[in-house]
Design an enzyme around this catalytic site. Structure first.
Site, PDB file in Angstrom:
ATOM      1  N   ARG A 210       0.824  -1.256   0.135  1.00 57.02           N
ATOM      2  CA  ARG A 210       0.034   0.155   0.043  1.00 57.02           C
ATOM      3  C   ARG A 210       0.851   1.250  -0.066  1.00 57.02           C
ATOM      4  NH1 ARG A 210      -3.876  -3.433   2.959  1.00 57.02           N
ATOM      5  NH2 ARG A 210      -2.627  -3.208   5.043  1.00 57.02           N
ATOM      6  N   ASP A 251     -15.632  -3.792  -4.668  1.00 57.27           N
ATOM      7  CA  ASP A 251     -15.673  -4.995  -3.602  1.00 57.27           C
ATOM      8  C   ASP A 251     -16.973  -5.391  -3.729  1.00 57.27           C
ATOM      9  OD1 ASP A 251     -13.446  -5.954  -1.646  1.00 57.27           O
ATOM     10  OD2 ASP A 251     -15.552  -6.595  -0.934  1.00 57.27           O
ATOM     11  N   SER A 252     -17.235  -6.861  -3.330  1.00 55.21           N
ATOM     12  CA  SER A 252     -18.627  -7.414  -3.269  1.00 55.21           C
ATOM     13  C   SER A 252     -19.240  -7.352  -1.759  1.00 55.21           C
ATOM     14  CB  SER A 252     -18.577  -8.864  -3.687  1.00 55.21           C
ATOM     15  OG  SER A 252     -17.485  -9.355  -3.121  1.00 55.21           O
ATOM     16  N   ASP A 301      -6.506  -6.855  -6.496  1.00 55.42           N
ATOM     17  CA  ASP A 301      -5.809  -7.759  -5.162  1.00 55.42           C
ATOM     18  C   ASP A 301      -6.942  -8.798  -4.886  1.00 55.42           C
ATOM     19  OD1 ASP A 301      -4.641  -8.736  -3.012  1.00 55.42           O
ATOM     20  OD2 ASP A 301      -5.045  -7.066  -1.564  1.00 55.42           O
ATOM     21  N   CYS A 341      -2.532 -14.159  -3.996  1.00 53.42           N
ATOM     22  CA  CYS A 341      -2.607 -14.801  -2.533  1.00 53.42           C
ATOM     23  C   CYS A 341      -2.665 -16.252  -2.532  1.00 53.42           C
ATOM     24  CB  CYS A 341      -3.268 -14.146  -1.622  1.00 53.42           C
ATOM     25  SG  CYS A 341      -5.015 -14.134  -1.731  1.00 53.42           S
TER      26      CYS A 341
HETATM   27  N1  SAH Z   1      -6.748  -4.926  -1.125  1.00 52.94           N
HETATM   28  C1  SAH Z   1      -7.341  -5.202   0.236  1.00 52.94           C
HETATM   29  C2  SAH Z   1      -7.678  -6.800   0.399  1.00 52.94           C
HETATM   30  C3  SAH Z   1      -8.252  -7.544  -0.617  1.00 52.94           C
HETATM   31  S1  SAH Z   1      -9.010  -8.872   0.068  1.00 52.94           S
HETATM   32  C4  SAH Z   1      -6.571  -4.576   1.278  1.00 52.94           C
HETATM   33  O1  SAH Z   1      -5.502  -4.026   0.958  1.00 52.94           O
HETATM   34  O2  SAH Z   1      -7.146  -4.347   2.300  1.00 52.94           O
HETATM   35  C5  SAH Z   1     -10.102  -9.544  -1.413  1.00 52.94           C
HETATM   36  C6  SAH Z   1     -11.516  -8.710  -1.540  1.00 52.94           C
HETATM   37  O3  SAH Z   1     -12.073  -9.300  -2.528  1.00 52.94           O
HETATM   38  C7  SAH Z   1     -12.298  -8.989  -0.047  1.00 52.94           C
HETATM   39  O4  SAH Z   1     -12.573  -7.576   0.396  1.00 52.94           O
HETATM   40  C8  SAH Z   1     -13.578  -9.506  -0.928  1.00 52.94           C
HETATM   41  O5  SAH Z   1     -14.952  -9.098  -0.304  1.00 52.94           O
HETATM   42  C9  SAH Z   1     -13.560  -9.125  -2.287  1.00 52.94           C
HETATM   43  N2  SAH Z   1     -14.162 -10.047  -3.245  1.00 52.94           N
HETATM   44  C10 SAH Z   1     -14.099 -11.438  -3.507  1.00 52.94           C
HETATM   45  N3  SAH Z   1     -14.917 -11.753  -4.714  1.00 52.94           N
HETATM   46  C11 SAH Z   1     -15.061 -10.634  -5.170  1.00 52.94           C
HETATM   47  C12 SAH Z   1     -15.822 -10.391  -6.575  1.00 52.94           C
HETATM   48  N4  SAH Z   1     -15.870 -11.237  -7.289  1.00 52.94           N
HETATM   49  N5  SAH Z   1     -15.945  -9.107  -6.795  1.00 52.94           N
HETATM   50  C13 SAH Z   1     -15.701  -8.147  -6.006  1.00 52.94           C
HETATM   51  N6  SAH Z   1     -15.037  -8.425  -4.861  1.00 52.94           N
HETATM   52  C14 SAH Z   1     -14.833  -9.570  -4.477  1.00 52.94           C
END
Ligand code: SAH
Length: 397
Positions: A210, A251-252, A301, A341
């Site tokens: 970040r 995000d979802s 991510d 990840c």
């Molecule tokens: N980049 C973030 C961490 C991401 S974790 C940070 O720095 O804190 C992955 C995220 O993807 C989660 O919040 C989850 O809710 C979201 N997610 C999972 N599947 C998804 C989809 N199909 N579309 C949008 N968001 C999704």
């Protein structure tokens, strides 16, 4: 003390100080969940002290390769102290960090994160489950923290035959038990709810990335930023701190996005500079391309698409798809930070997947930097499986 005898030839992994023994490697012996066993080679020679897990394919996880070591409360106190001391030496510029990272810290199945004065802990194997009280005591003693919240609700507990368990293991009597706290990361303030958040509350492994993103956004003068899989908007706050004019978080999870919105304001940015989209990333990328949108920087991510190597092929298609779309959506000269990840997708496979995405999108890019988890999520030389987060910083040509 119960003992486990391995099949001939199956001692090799423990001799290399790799901590796992799979079900098929065991010739004789059994024990209760989490019970400490002595693991012997087929010839009867000592290999390790370990925790037995009757429900798991990883039947045995080693605590120690030292025949003279006793596995007792003092053992866990020593391991926890060692892990905490390593983090002190890292001098991390945040009051939120990972203190214990499972196998890498000699404590298979234990994840302990610190958020200010609160510990948020996952007990994910039969071994650490059995020693929960001693481990909790050791963590509190080593850190001086007074609050410890258990977040043992990860799905991997099922593989160990353990039910989910959450709640306070320790807090002062007068403490109201609030699970929402404010942490400091780099110069930013972020809120975390240890009861409601993902994992232990926050994705600490991306801390350094970040910061790096903020620096890139500043350096390349990125104005329009798209943060995909934003969770609570850590990369979005970084982008605004780096001078971005308009940031979109996708995000979802609606609660995560609500927190992302609050984080923008909490860090002194104009709420109007940020848009939060509760939507699927893949569909959103396609829609934005159809609408002719363009971005100067994009973060991808995603969650773990491939928990193990057996899921790698399907995961590869999913990674390739979003990377292809993101590369299209970027303006020439735009910046892509893309991550995986998945333990089942290693850094070299991930690079190949992104290369395929570029080929399909008809664009190339300069590989600026390879990224990984922050150093409080260490890998050890004997346990390469511990490596999971990998990323690429790419500048579209
Ligand atoms: N980049 C973030 C961490 C991401 S974790 C940070 O720095 O804190 C992955 C995220 O993807 C989660 O919040 C989850 O809710 C979201 N997610 C999972 N599947 C998804 C989809 N199909 N579309 C949008 N968001 C999704």
């Amino acid at each position: 003390m119960k003992s486990i005898r391995l099949r001939p030839g199956k001692e090799r992994s423990l001799l290399r100080r790799h901590p796992w023994v799979f079900e098929g490697s065991i010739a004789t012996g059994r024990a209760d969940p989490g019970e400490t066993v002595r693991v012997d080679a087929a010839d009867g020679s000592f290999l390790a002290w370990a925790a037995y897990s009757p429900a798991s394919q990883i039947r045995v996880r080693a605590w120690s390769f030292d025949a003279a070591e006793r596995i007792d409360a003092a053992f866990f106190a020593r391991r926890v102290q060692r892990a905490v001391a390593m983090r002190e030496r890292l001098a991390i510029d945040s009051d939120a960090l990972r203190l214990v990272h499972g196998e890498a810290d000699g404590l298979p199945g234990l994840v302990a994160d610190r958020y200010g004065d609160t510990l948020s802990v996952q007990f994910l194997s039969a071994g650490v489950e059995r020693w929960k009280a001693a481990i909790a005591e050791a963590l509190l003693a080593a850190t001086g923290c007074t609050r410890l919240y258990e977040r043992s609700d990860a799905s991997v507990r099922e593989l160990e035959g353990l039910p989910p368990a959450t709640g306070w293991l320790r807090r002062p009597d007068a403490d109201g038990g609030a699970t929402e706290l404010t942490i400091r990361e780099h110069g930013w303030r972020l809120t975390v709810d240890v009861a409601e958040g993902h994992k232990t509350g926050y994705y600490l492994d991306q801390r350094d990335n970040r910061l790096r993103f903020m620096q890139f956004v500043r350096q390349f003068g990125c104005r329009r930023v798209l943060n995909c899989y934003s969770y609570t908007g850590g990369f979005s706050v970084a982008a605004l701190a780096g001078g971005a004019a308009q940031v979109t978080s996708v995000d979802s999870s609606a609660p995560a996005l609500a927190r992302a919105r609050a984080h923008v304001v909490l860090n002194g940015h104009d709420a109007a500079a940020h848009e939060a989209l509760d939507a699927d990333v893949n569909a959103t990328l396609r829609r934005l391309i159809d609408e002719g949108a363009g971005f100067d920087a994009i973060v991808l991510d995603p969650p773990k698409f491939a928990p193990t190597a057996s899921h790698a092929e399907r995961a590869a298609r999913a990674y390739k798809d979003i990377n292809r779309l993101a590369l299209k959506l970027l303006v020439p000269g735009g910046l892509l930070l893309t991550f995986s990840c998945s333990g089942g997708v290693d850094a070299s496979l991930f690079h190949k997947i992104v290369a395929g995405a570029g080929l399909d999108a008809g664009v190339d890019g300069y590989l600026l930097e390879r990224l990984e988890a922050a150093p409080d999520h260490p890998t050890t030389i004997t346990f390469p499986e511990g490596e999971y987060l990998k990323g690429l910083a790419i500048l579209k040509t």
